[in-house]
Design a protein around this motif. Structure first.
Motif, PDB file in Angstrom:
ATOM      1  N   GLN A 120       1.451  33.983   0.049  1.00 41.56           N
ATOM      2  CA  GLN A 120       2.328  33.904  -1.109  1.00 41.56           C
ATOM      3  C   GLN A 120       1.551  33.257  -2.248  1.00 41.56           C
ATOM      4  O   GLN A 120       0.727  32.369  -2.019  1.00 41.56           O
ATOM      5  N   ASP A 138       2.321  43.805  -3.477  1.00 38.26           N
ATOM      6  CA  ASP A 138       3.567  43.040  -3.508  1.00 38.26           C
ATOM      7  C   ASP A 138       4.506  43.543  -2.423  1.00 38.26           C
ATOM      8  O   ASP A 138       4.569  44.741  -2.155  1.00 38.26           O
ATOM      9  N   HIS A 142      10.599  41.016  -0.421  1.00 41.41           N
ATOM     10  CA  HIS A 142      10.376  39.624  -0.009  1.00 41.41           C
ATOM     11  C   HIS A 142      10.551  38.701  -1.207  1.00 41.41           C
ATOM     12  O   HIS A 142      10.037  38.966  -2.282  1.00 41.41           O
ATOM     13  N   SER A 144      10.774  34.338  -2.161  1.00 45.36           N
ATOM     14  CA  SER A 144      10.714  32.956  -1.698  1.00 45.36           C
ATOM     15  C   SER A 144      11.849  32.187  -2.351  1.00 45.36           C
ATOM     16  O   SER A 144      12.131  32.374  -3.537  1.00 45.36           O
TER      17      SER A 144
END
Length: 159
Positions: A120, A138, A142, A144
């Motif tokens: 990440q 990418d 997903h 975070s």
């Protein structure tokens, strides 16, 4: 640059790893405040001693100038090398050394039979473009998430 050695980092490199990390992330564009040496040392211990840790380094003339701190992680799609931190000493950036280091990591994990590399990064930092240049893509689905809990007791009491 005379001699570069690709190595697996062990516990003996912890002080050099902390120094490199501070050097790489204390300046622009990150400007992280790693002035608390105890906090930095504990952070480095946390990530370098993870379950199934796999930490790589590149020594130039005996000095640690690149490091990747991560772990082997089993996932339904296969077993990956998850990079928690990767950095190149500022004095060695923009010379192709980071890409060379990453290709050495890829070759080693391929030999280990791993399926891929997961990491990440911030999309507003130069590292984002570095990883794209080196074949990373990418993961659109997903994301975070983070929640600060500092001061949350006061906020909850007021509600």
């Amino acid at each position: 640059m005379d001699k570069a050695d690709f190595i697996v980092l062990d516990e003996s490199y912890l002080p050099a790893m902390a120094d490199l990390y501070r050097e790489a992330f204390s300046g622009p564009p990150w400007n992280d405040d790693w002035s608390d040496s105890v906090q930095l040392t504990e952070y480095m211990k946390d990530i370098t001693r993870a379950y199934r840790a796999l930490n790589y380094g590149l020594l130039v003339d005996g000095k640690l100038v690149c490091m990747s701190v991560g772990r082997i992680n089993h996932w339904w799609e296969g077993t990956n090398y998850n990079i928690d931190e990767l950095c190149v000493s500022p004095g060695f950036q923009s010379q192709g050394l980071g890409s060379r280091f990453l290709s050495l990591i890829e070759a080693d994990i391929r030999k280990k039979g791993l399926a891929g590399i997961f990491l990440q990064t911030d999309n507003d930092k130069p590292s984002y473009h570095f990883y794209h240049k080196n074949g990373f893509t990418d993961l659109d689905a997903h994301i975070s998430l983070y929640k600060s809990v500092r001061g949350s007791e006061e906020t909850e009491r007021r509600d």
